[in-house]
Scaffold this motif. Sequence first.
Motif, mmCIF file in Angstrom:
data_model
loop_
_atom_site.group_PDB
_atom_site.id
_atom_site.type_symbol
_atom_site.label_atom_id
_atom_site.label_comp_id
_atom_site.label_asym_id
_atom_site.label_seq_id
_atom_site.Cartn_x
_atom_site.Cartn_y
_atom_site.Cartn_z
ATOM 1 N N GLU A 1 0.848 -1.178 0.000
ATOM 2 C CA GLU A 1 0.000 0.000 0.000
ATOM 3 C C GLU A 1 0.889 1.235 0.000
ATOM 4 O O GLU A 1 1.835 1.315 0.783
ATOM 5 C CB GLU A 1 -0.902 0.015 1.230
ATOM 6 N N ALA A 2 0.587 2.196 -0.866
ATOM 7 C CA ALA A 2 1.308 3.467 -0.905
ATOM 8 C C ALA A 2 0.505 4.486 -0.099
ATOM 9 O O ALA A 2 -0.675 4.719 -0.383
ATOM 10 C CB ALA A 2 1.472 3.943 -2.341
ATOM 11 N N LEU A 3 1.144 5.068 0.920
ATOM 12 C CA LEU A 3 0.445 5.947 1.845
ATOM 13 C C LEU A 3 1.028 7.356 1.811
ATOM 14 O O LEU A 3 2.229 7.551 1.588
ATOM 15 C CB LEU A 3 0.545 5.406 3.273
ATOM 16 N N ASP A 4 0.154 8.363 2.061
ATOM 17 C CA ASP A 4 0.660 9.726 2.170
ATOM 18 C C ASP A 4 1.124 9.978 3.599
ATOM 19 O O ASP A 4 1.111 9.066 4.448
ATOM 20 C CB ASP A 4 -0.393 10.745 1.723
ATOM 21 N N ALA A 5 1.542 11.200 3.903
ATOM 22 C CA ALA A 5 2.109 11.516 5.218
ATOM 23 C C ALA A 5 1.104 11.327 6.348
ATOM 24 O O ALA A 5 1.491 11.129 7.508
ATOM 25 C CB ALA A 5 2.634 12.950 5.220
ATOM 26 N N SER A 6 -0.194 11.362 6.026
ATOM 27 C CA SER A 6 -1.237 11.180 7.035
ATOM 28 C C SER A 6 -1.707 9.734 7.122
ATOM 29 O O SER A 6 -2.620 9.415 7.884
ATOM 30 C CB SER A 6 -2.438 12.092 6.726
ATOM 31 N N GLY A 7 -1.093 8.858 6.335
ATOM 32 C CA GLY A 7 -1.469 7.454 6.361
ATOM 33 C C GLY A 7 -2.639 7.114 5.464
ATOM 34 O O GLY A 7 -3.171 6.001 5.538
ATOM 35 N N ASN A 8 -3.042 8.057 4.622
ATOM 36 C CA ASN A 8 -4.147 7.801 3.694
ATOM 37 C C ASN A 8 -3.654 6.993 2.490
ATOM 38 O O ASN A 8 -2.539 7.190 2.012
ATOM 39 C CB ASN A 8 -4.748 9.121 3.209
ATOM 40 N N LEU A 9 -4.501 6.102 2.010
ATOM 41 C CA LEU A 9 -4.141 5.231 0.900
ATOM 42 C C LEU A 9 -4.154 5.996 -0.420
ATOM 43 O O LEU A 9 -5.161 6.590 -0.799
ATOM 44 C CB LEU A 9 -5.118 4.056 0.823
ATOM 45 N N LEU A 10 -3.010 5.982 -1.112
ATOM 46 C CA LEU A 10 -2.901 6.612 -2.421
ATOM 47 C C LEU A 10 -3.080 5.599 -3.545
ATOM 48 O O LEU A 10 -3.520 5.936 -4.643
ATOM 49 C CB LEU A 10 -1.532 7.281 -2.577
ATOM 50 N N GLY A 11 -2.720 4.358 -3.258
ATOM 51 C CA GLY A 11 -2.785 3.313 -4.272
ATOM 52 C C GLY A 11 -1.929 2.134 -3.870
ATOM 53 O O GLY A 11 -1.659 1.935 -2.676
ATOM 54 N N TYR A 12 -1.474 1.390 -4.862
ATOM 55 C CA TYR A 12 -0.744 0.155 -4.575
ATOM 56 C C TYR A 12 0.480 0.018 -5.484
ATOM 57 O O TYR A 12 0.512 0.528 -6.605
ATOM 58 C CB TYR A 12 -1.647 -1.053 -4.796
ATOM 59 N N VAL A 13 1.474 -0.686 -4.957
ATOM 60 C CA VAL A 13 2.623 -1.095 -5.760
ATOM 61 C C VAL A 13 2.583 -2.618 -5.819
ATOM 62 O O VAL A 13 2.681 -3.285 -4.788
ATOM 63 C CB VAL A 13 3.958 -0.617 -5.165
ATOM 64 N N ILE A 14 2.409 -3.125 -7.018
ATOM 65 C CA ILE A 14 2.280 -4.573 -7.224
ATOM 66 C C ILE A 14 3.549 -5.079 -7.917
ATOM 67 O O ILE A 14 3.918 -4.573 -8.979
ATOM 68 C CB ILE A 14 1.048 -4.894 -8.089
ATOM 69 N N THR A 15 4.202 -6.053 -7.314
ATOM 70 C CA THR A 15 5.419 -6.613 -7.899
ATOM 71 C C THR A 15 5.072 -7.894 -8.639
ATOM 72 O O THR A 15 4.402 -8.780 -8.103
ATOM 73 C CB THR A 15 6.475 -6.893 -6.824
ATOM 74 N N VAL A 16 5.537 -7.978 -9.876
ATOM 75 C CA VAL A 16 5.196 -9.093 -10.748
ATOM 76 C C VAL A 16 6.459 -9.657 -11.400
ATOM 77 O O VAL A 16 7.408 -8.924 -11.670
ATOM 78 C CB VAL A 16 4.182 -8.650 -11.837
ATOM 79 N N THR A 17 6.463 -10.956 -11.629
ATOM 80 C CA THR A 17 7.531 -11.595 -12.395
ATOM 81 C C THR A 17 6.943 -12.098 -13.702
ATOM 82 O O THR A 17 6.056 -12.954 -13.701
ATOM 83 C CB THR A 17 8.157 -12.772 -11.619
ATOM 84 N N ALA A 18 7.426 -11.521 -14.807
ATOM 85 C CA ALA A 18 6.977 -11.934 -16.135
ATOM 86 C C ALA A 18 7.747 -13.179 -16.544
ATOM 87 O O ALA A 18 8.981 -13.187 -16.540
ATOM 88 C CB ALA A 18 7.197 -10.807 -17.134
ATOM 89 N N LYS A 19 7.021 -14.219 -16.913
ATOM 90 C CA LYS A 19 7.645 -15.510 -17.218
ATOM 91 C C LYS A 19 7.828 -15.753 -18.725
ATOM 92 O O LYS A 19 8.367 -16.793 -19.119
ATOM 93 C CB LYS A 19 6.778 -16.641 -16.655
ATOM 94 N N ASP A 20 7.398 -14.804 -19.578
ATOM 95 C CA ASP A 20 7.394 -15.053 -21.023
ATOM 96 C C ASP A 20 8.334 -14.132 -21.790
ATOM 97 O O ASP A 20 8.098 -13.826 -22.962
ATOM 98 C CB ASP A 20 5.967 -14.938 -21.568
ATOM 99 N N ALA A 21 9.408 -13.668 -21.136
ATOM 100 C CA ALA A 21 10.403 -12.844 -21.818
ATOM 101 C C ALA A 21 11.282 -13.708 -22.716
ATOM 102 O O ALA A 21 11.190 -14.938 -22.698
ATOM 103 C CB ALA A 21 11.253 -12.091 -20.793
ATOM 104 N N SER A 22 12.174 -13.089 -23.496
ATOM 105 C CA SER A 22 12.962 -13.852 -24.464
ATOM 106 C C SER A 22 14.157 -14.570 -23.852
ATOM 107 O O SER A 22 14.587 -15.608 -24.360
ATOM 108 C CB SER A 22 13.450 -12.927 -25.582
ATOM 109 N N GLN A 23 14.706 -14.043 -22.750
ATOM 110 C CA GLN A 23 15.910 -14.625 -22.156
ATOM 111 C C GLN A 23 15.664 -15.283 -20.796
ATOM 112 O O GLN A 23 16.079 -16.396 -20.556
ATOM 113 C CB GLN A 23 16.995 -13.546 -22.009
#
Length: 205
Positions: A85-107
Amino acid sequence: MNKRIVHDALILMAFTLVLGFVLGLVHDITAEPIAQVEQEKTEAAFRQVFSEADSFQPYEDFEEDEAASLMEENGYSDEITDVEEALDASGNLLGYVITVTAKDASQANITFSVGITSDGVVNGYSITDISETPGLGDKAKNEEFYSQFEGKQVDKFTVVKQAPTVDSEIEAISGATITSKAMTNGVNACITYFTQVLEGGAENE
């Protein structure tokens, strides 16, 4: 002869014990600095896609198995590995950071973090691990490519080989269509996770 064999065996055993001790000591000494570097790298990736956030905290309801099932149901080979969760200085939710691993790249697999605001706007992505061909696929790290995703609110991105005509189109990297599609699929996987799990923020919990 037997004494010689025993003597050599004892020396070998002593050497093995000392070597094991030294390796264990080196691991203990280096483990924390390595972990610190990885943490800083991850934090930098978060801030690149959510510069306005004051802090980040794990999304408590995230479960990798559920995320994996969701990806499979929607036809993605990508793997969602973390949600913050991405939060501002007051702890309010701004959005999300989602980490993903792409499995279909060329290398090899590509791991990157995608920022999505609470109202569904993609802030962009930041790559933390990539092994694509230098001068071709690794151009996914260049602003010319990744900026195409920024500030867009779409259901799904598609890769095209000409100049985009709508927000949902991403122009492929010349000579690296496979990498372009892998990155785009990864972003789409994150959008899917957002719309089906996170959209609505606190109202959805």
